[in-house]
Scaffold this motif. Structure first.
Motif, PDB file in Angstrom:
ATOM      1  N   SER A  56      -7.823  23.456 -25.685  1.00 40.02           N
ATOM      2  CA  SER A  56      -6.701  24.092 -26.105  1.00 40.02           C
ATOM      3  C   SER A  56      -6.421  25.187 -25.444  1.00 40.02           C
ATOM      4  O   SER A  56      -7.201  26.021 -24.879  1.00 40.02           O
ATOM      5  CB  SER A  56      -6.881  24.508 -27.619  1.00 40.02           C
ATOM      6  N   ASN A  58      -4.580  27.806 -26.591  1.00 42.41           N
ATOM      7  CA  ASN A  58      -4.428  28.658 -27.410  1.00 42.41           C
ATOM      8  C   ASN A  58      -5.125  29.935 -26.886  1.00 42.41           C
ATOM      9  O   ASN A  58      -6.242  29.939 -26.651  1.00 42.41           O
ATOM     10  CB  ASN A  58      -4.868  28.474 -28.745  1.00 42.41           C
ATOM     11  N   ARG A 130     -11.993  22.912 -42.343  1.00 44.08           N
ATOM     12  CA  ARG A 130     -11.652  23.889 -41.397  1.00 44.08           C
ATOM     13  C   ARG A 130     -12.411  23.729 -40.079  1.00 44.08           C
ATOM     14  O   ARG A 130     -11.866  23.660 -39.060  1.00 44.08           O
ATOM     15  CB  ARG A 130     -11.783  25.295 -41.870  1.00 44.08           C
ATOM     16  N   GLU A 133     -10.738  20.571 -38.551  1.00 45.04           N
ATOM     17  CA  GLU A 133      -9.717  20.806 -37.973  1.00 45.04           C
ATOM     18  C   GLU A 133      -9.549  21.614 -36.577  1.00 45.04           C
ATOM     19  O   GLU A 133      -9.005  21.430 -35.625  1.00 45.04           O
ATOM     20  CB  GLU A 133      -8.443  21.410 -38.988  1.00 45.04           C
ATOM     21  N   GLN A 136     -10.913  19.409 -33.919  1.00 42.57           N
ATOM     22  CA  GLN A 136      -9.928  18.373 -33.637  1.00 42.57           C
ATOM     23  C   GLN A 136      -8.864  19.300 -32.819  1.00 42.57           C
ATOM     24  O   GLN A 136      -8.245  18.640 -31.482  1.00 42.57           O
ATOM     25  CB  GLN A 136      -9.409  17.647 -34.707  1.00 42.57           C
ATOM     26  N   THR A 137      -8.505  20.115 -33.204  1.00 47.90           N
ATOM     27  CA  THR A 137      -7.136  21.090 -32.811  1.00 47.90           C
ATOM     28  C   THR A 137      -7.523  21.628 -31.386  1.00 47.90           C
ATOM     29  O   THR A 137      -6.663  21.481 -30.280  1.00 47.90           O
ATOM     30  CB  THR A 137      -6.706  22.145 -33.701  1.00 47.90           C
ATOM     31  N   HIS A 138      -8.697  22.100 -31.147  1.00 47.40           N
ATOM     32  CA  HIS A 138      -8.946  22.968 -30.013  1.00 47.40           C
ATOM     33  C   HIS A 138      -9.839  22.235 -28.920  1.00 47.40           C
ATOM     34  O   HIS A 138      -9.993  22.592 -27.791  1.00 47.40           O
ATOM     35  CB  HIS A 138      -9.525  24.329 -30.314  1.00 47.40           C
ATOM     36  N   HIS A 140     -10.298  18.572 -29.199  1.00 48.39           N
ATOM     37  CA  HIS A 140     -10.065  17.157 -29.369  1.00 48.39           C
ATOM     38  C   HIS A 140     -11.445  16.342 -29.745  1.00 48.39           C
ATOM     39  O   HIS A 140     -11.577  15.362 -28.917  1.00 48.39           O
ATOM     40  CB  HIS A 140      -9.208  16.681 -28.158  1.00 48.39           C
TER      41      HIS A 140
END
Length: 180
Positions: A56, A58, A130, A133, A136-138, A140
């Motif tokens: 990610s 981010n 959490r 998530e 998965q979000t940061h 993958h």
């Protein structure tokens, strides 16, 4: 924490890693104390993660990754959570997942937080969601994929002391492999 104590290594738990990444003074202190070769290695590893593993972008995750890589470059550290096992190189990192049955985790949370079982169950559910998530979000990654871990240990079946001993033995074996 037991593993760090047995090995004589520093332990960085999820809360400490987050604090170090979020507090500018602390973070800068960690980054500024890196030897030049370690700083180069950490930045190269970060770029590799961005290219090859689709980390990610981010800003908070990039900052966290820099802190984890800085700490990891110094060696002899136990890092708990925040995707550390996905940030550090597999060849030099022992990536362990500890697990326990849901009922056991709820009972532990109820006792630890002094909550009624229903509230503890909700807290465990939210924490699990959490964690899934976040990975998965940061990163993958799916936390349930057992093949991404070097070890998967059930603390209920083995007990915390046996799990710690197994991790220590595996960490020493990994160190011996790297030295050979």
């Amino acid at each position: 924490r037991r593993v760090g104590q047995k090995l004589g290594w520093q332990v960085f738990d999820q809360e400490l890693l987050e604090y170090m990444a979020q507090d500018g003074v602390v973070r800068q202190g960690v980054l500024d104390n890196l030897k030049p070769a370690a700083a180069v290695w950490a930045e190269e590893r970060l770029q590799q993660l961005l290219r090859e593993q689709n980390l990610s972008q981010n800003p908070a995750i990039l900052t966290l990754a820099r802190v984890v890589l800085a700490l990891g470059s110094q060696g002899e550290a136990v890092m708990i959570g925040r995707g550390s096992g996905f940030i550090l190189p597999r060849a030099s990192t022992l990536h362990v997942r500890l697990t326990a049955p849901l009922e056991e985790r709820i009972a532990y949370m109820s006792q630890w937080q002094r909550l009624p079982v229903g509230e503890a169950a909700e807290m465990v559910r939210v924490r699990d969601e959490r964690r899934v998530e976040f990975l998965q979000t940061h990163f993958h990654r799916h936390g349930g994929d057992v093949h991404q871990y070097d070890m998967l240990l059930n603390t209920l079946m083995l007990g915390e002391d046996v799990c710690a001993e197994l991790i220590v033995t595996a960490a020493r074996a990994r160190l011996a492999q790297m030295a050979a």
